[in-house]
Design an enzyme around this catalytic site. Sequence first.
Site, short mmCIF file in Angstrom:
data_model
loop_
_atom_site.label_atom_id
_atom_site.label_comp_id
_atom_site.label_asym_id
_atom_site.label_seq_id
_atom_site.Cartn_x
_atom_site.Cartn_y
_atom_site.Cartn_z
N GLY A 32 36.49 56.48 -0.38
CA GLY A 32 36.01 55.25 -1.01
C GLY A 32 34.50 55.12 -0.97
N ARG A 33 33.90 55.65 0.07
CA ARG A 33 32.43 55.56 0.20
C ARG A 33 31.72 56.37 -0.86
NH1 ARG A 33 32.99 55.77 6.78
NH2 ARG A 33 33.33 53.52 7.00
N TYR B 129 30.00 46.65 2.03
CA TYR B 129 31.44 46.93 2.07
C TYR B 129 31.75 48.42 2.17
CZ TYR B 129 31.57 47.11 -3.20
OH TYR B 129 31.39 47.36 -4.53
N GLU B 130 32.99 48.67 2.61
CA GLU B 130 33.49 50.01 2.92
C GLU B 130 32.61 50.74 3.93
OE1 GLU B 130 35.26 52.32 -0.22
OE2 GLU B 130 35.50 50.53 -1.46
N GLY B 131 32.12 49.95 4.89
CA GLY B 131 31.25 50.48 5.94
C GLY B 131 29.82 50.15 5.67
#
Length: 379
Positions: free
Chosen positions: A242-243, A362-364
């Site tokens: 996803g990143r 988001y997503e880290g």
Amino acid sequence: MDFTLTKEQEFVKQMVSEFAENEVKPLAAEIDETERYPLETVKKMAKYGMMGMPIAKEYGGAGGDTLSYILAVEELAKVCATTSTILSAHTSLCASLIQQFGSEEQKQKYLVPLAKGEKIGAFGLTEPNAGTDSSAQQSLAVLEGDHYILNGQKIFITNGAYADVFVVFAMTDRSKGNKGISAFILEKGMPGFSFGKVENKLGIRASSTTELIFEDVKVPVENLIGKEGKGFGIAMKTLDGGRIGIAAQALGISEGALDEAIKYMHERKQFGKPLSKFQGLAWMVAEMDVKIEAARNLVYKAAMKKEKGLPYTLDAARAKLFAADTAMEVTTKAVQLFGGYGYTKDYPVERMMRDAKITEIYEGTSQVQKMVISGSRLK
């Protein structure tokens, strides 16, 4: 590493670019202002096979490679970050997760309609007291016969109110911390499953970021993804992929902002000449261009390593960290180049600057990416 696009990738890039320009861009300002989820655009993306681009053909997808999918996210983000977010969350965090970790029965029941765009997917990990620290989550799934009883809540869920299929993480054994987390597939409409607060956000305003509430939801045992206690690993591996999608989104936002700035600099005149003729401003464009090119190389490298089945956790972290920081820097400079007009909604750069911020979160968060990178280098 050779980043020359294949004919198929060039075709995808051109197709999505034209789609973005003709179908997405005209709606971008309106859906940002009204926070209206662009369901009509999602249906059109499904028609073009974009909702299942990296999913195998046998499961209803286009069977495309990772870079083709990343190119699609990038092209959409150039004109509308919201639309790229919708596609990325659906594909990277839900459909691809089920393809990689789901059972054959789960793939046939859930992945096929997701890949065809007949259903929209979402991913539920974050809770009020469990952001980066997933082990602090309170959602609990208790096994009772042939089903689990799920109670808890999730927040900041992209596609929330419009999704049909949700991958949700919950504790099945709180005493084990991260090793007690399991992953489940939930469907909209399950008794006890409802939506709470819809967030009023700074950017990506039309992506339907929603709270999920679970009150004694009966989840069939066949909806458990993998085995009990394997949810944390599934989530982390999914977020790695996803990143790359978020990095592509950040890259696209940067490119879109630079394109708008260059166009404006040729049109706007001060002191009898266009802004493009002022060296101080021209050098800002040079700085923006170099950062974007460096980000593109990091993003494409991560995508190609994922496609080849090589370890890519570190590459994904590097790409997201740099591309997100670049998006924030480039959009801020773009607003500056527009002067007072850049601060108004008459031009898209203010929206792009607002949209860029979330890519650092988001997503880290960017700080998490630094943890991943430094941890890898210092081990």
